[in-house]
Design an enzyme around this catalytic site. Structure first.
Site, short mmCIF file in Angstrom:
data_model
loop_
_atom_site.label_atom_id
_atom_site.label_comp_id
_atom_site.label_asym_id
_atom_site.label_seq_id
_atom_site.Cartn_x
_atom_site.Cartn_y
_atom_site.Cartn_z
N CYS A 82 -28.25 108.06 46.58
CA CYS A 82 -27.55 107.88 47.59
C CYS A 82 -28.72 107.20 48.73
O CYS A 82 -29.61 108.33 48.96
CB CYS A 82 -27.07 109.09 48.07
SG CYS A 82 -25.99 108.78 49.88
N ASN A 101 -20.98 113.78 45.41
CA ASN A 101 -20.08 112.88 46.32
C ASN A 101 -18.98 114.03 46.96
O ASN A 101 -18.94 115.21 46.48
CB ASN A 101 -19.20 111.95 45.40
CG ASN A 101 -20.09 110.81 45.00
OD1 ASN A 101 -20.73 110.46 45.92
ND2 ASN A 101 -20.02 110.42 43.90
N THR A 121 -27.11 102.37 48.98
CA THR A 121 -27.31 101.50 47.72
C THR A 121 -26.35 100.43 47.91
O THR A 121 -26.55 99.19 47.61
CB THR A 121 -26.98 102.28 46.68
OG1 THR A 121 -25.53 103.06 46.63
CG2 THR A 121 -28.03 103.33 46.43
N ASN A 160 -28.59 106.32 51.93
CA ASN A 160 -28.40 106.98 53.12
C ASN A 160 -28.65 108.42 53.10
O ASN A 160 -29.69 108.79 54.00
CB ASN A 160 -27.26 106.63 53.82
CG ASN A 160 -26.82 105.16 54.15
OD1 ASN A 160 -27.75 104.43 54.63
ND2 ASN A 160 -25.43 104.81 54.09
N ASN A 210 -18.78 101.87 43.03
CA ASN A 210 -18.63 101.67 44.52
C ASN A 210 -18.32 100.07 44.74
O ASN A 210 -19.04 99.35 44.19
CB ASN A 210 -20.04 101.96 45.05
CG ASN A 210 -20.49 103.51 45.06
OD1 ASN A 210 -19.86 104.26 45.33
ND2 ASN A 210 -21.27 103.64 44.17
N CYS A 260 -23.00 102.58 53.24
CA CYS A 260 -23.58 103.00 51.87
C CYS A 260 -24.75 102.30 51.70
O CYS A 260 -24.85 101.01 51.70
CB CYS A 260 -22.54 102.41 50.78
SG CYS A 260 -23.11 102.92 49.24
N ASN A 304 -22.67 107.73 57.70
CA ASN A 304 -22.70 108.09 56.40
C ASN A 304 -23.22 109.63 56.55
O ASN A 304 -24.35 109.76 56.38
CB ASN A 304 -23.28 107.22 55.37
CG ASN A 304 -23.17 107.39 53.83
OD1 ASN A 304 -23.87 106.99 52.84
ND2 ASN A 304 -21.83 108.25 53.67
N GLU A 346 -16.41 103.79 48.44
CA GLU A 346 -17.27 104.61 47.40
C GLU A 346 -16.45 105.65 46.45
O GLU A 346 -15.64 106.24 46.71
CB GLU A 346 -18.17 105.63 48.20
CG GLU A 346 -19.12 104.64 48.94
CD GLU A 346 -20.40 105.47 49.74
OE1 GLU A 346 -21.15 106.23 48.72
OE2 GLU A 346 -20.69 105.76 50.81
N ARG A 347 -17.09 105.36 45.12
CA ARG A 347 -16.36 106.48 44.23
C ARG A 347 -16.44 107.91 44.82
O ARG A 347 -17.54 108.06 44.98
CB ARG A 347 -16.84 106.18 42.91
CG ARG A 347 -18.37 106.47 42.78
CD ARG A 347 -19.13 106.40 41.27
NE ARG A 347 -20.34 106.70 41.62
CZ ARG A 347 -21.24 106.74 40.49
NH1 ARG A 347 -20.66 106.84 39.13
NH2 ARG A 347 -22.50 107.07 40.66
#
Length: 272
Positions: free
Chosen positions: A82, A73, A215, A84, A186, A213, A11, A204-205
């Site tokens: 986030c 994003n 979270t 990661n 997400n 991801c 990521n 992911e949005r």
């Protein structure tokens, strides 16, 4: 503009050092930086700014944290959290001498998050509670998937599937009810592959399908634990970009995994 490129289980992020809060970071600039063909390429941008220089964030208390993670994003949209990215953010601070190895708080739009890391190796983040909010659904290629709505400081829909997650077509965004998810969501698809061992893919949005991801891994671990009736437990989650562990305790979740810095440089004058 100086930048560093890094990733957590693939990521990937463009890290922008901005300790004094001098950058005027527009949504267009973020999208151009994250463009994988015309820019540097990333799933998002991490702006590294001192909390006292970040400017007011309504409703947020940065406490005594020295650093604020301003996460965006890939489409330029502002995001609350986030996992990661937070590991990569912490590793960047230590590698550049802006913070010492150990345990300390980072300010985020989802609140304070405590990180623990050494001079090298994996980074552990206390992600706070994963709150399961009830049932939800998304559709993908005409198939409806039932899931659990989960908040990890940002919105998730964790959908358990029976077959391998590799068989899913995530080339397009899953459809969902915007009345249920007014800020977007997400969407994770996960499957148990062993004892407290899951595999997961995520859309992911604002970014599309990503290799991981953080979270999202917390969301699927919390969902799987609730479905299994498990109490405090540790889960292994395999994502396309590698493997992380999620430890669920009363009231919190701890995410542990790699954080890698790969390059540094500067954008060409006038490009942005």
């Amino acid at each position: 503009m100086r930048f560093v490129k890094g990733h957590g289980t693939e990521n990937d992020f463009v890290i922008l050092p901005d300790p004094d809060g001098a950058l005027d970071l527009t949504a267009d600039a973020v999208a151009r930086l994250c463009d994988r063909r015309a820019g540097i390429g990333a799933d998002g941008v991490l702006r590294v700014v001192r909390a006292k220089a970040a400017g007011p964030e309504p409703g947020l208390d940065f406490g005594d944290a020295e650093w604020f993670m301003d996460y965006r994003n890939a489409d330029g949209g502002i995001a609350e959290m986030c996992g990661n990215g937070l590991r990569v953010f912490a590793r960047y601070l230590v590698e550049t001498g802006l913070a010492a190895p150990g345990e300390w708080d980072v300010a985020t739009r989802a609140g304070l998050r405590r990180v623990t890391l050494g001079p090298s190796g994996d980074v552990c983040v206390d992600m706070g509670p994963a709150s399961i909010l009830g049932a939800g659904e998304a559709s993908l290629a005409g198939t409806v998937f039932q899931g659990e709505r989960v908040s990890v400081g940002n919105p998730h829909l964790a959908c358990r599937v029976d077959g391998p997650v590799a068989a899913l077509d995530l080339s397009r965004a899953p459809a969902f009810d915007p009345a249920v998810f007014p800020d977007g969501v997400n969407v994770e698809f996960f499957r148990p592959v062993g004892d407290r061992h899951l595999e997961m893919r995520v859309y992911e949005r604002g970014s599309g399908e990503t290799r991981s991801c953080g979270t999202g891994t917390v969301a699927v671990a919390a969902t799987a634990a609730a479905q299994a009736g498990a109490g405090p437990s540790e889960w292994t989650v395999d994502v396309l970009g590698g493997r992380v562990t999620v430890a669920l305790d009363a009231g919190t979740a701890r995410l542990t995994g790699p954080a890698v810095l790969v390059a540094e440089g500067e954008t060409w004058p006038g490009w942005l």
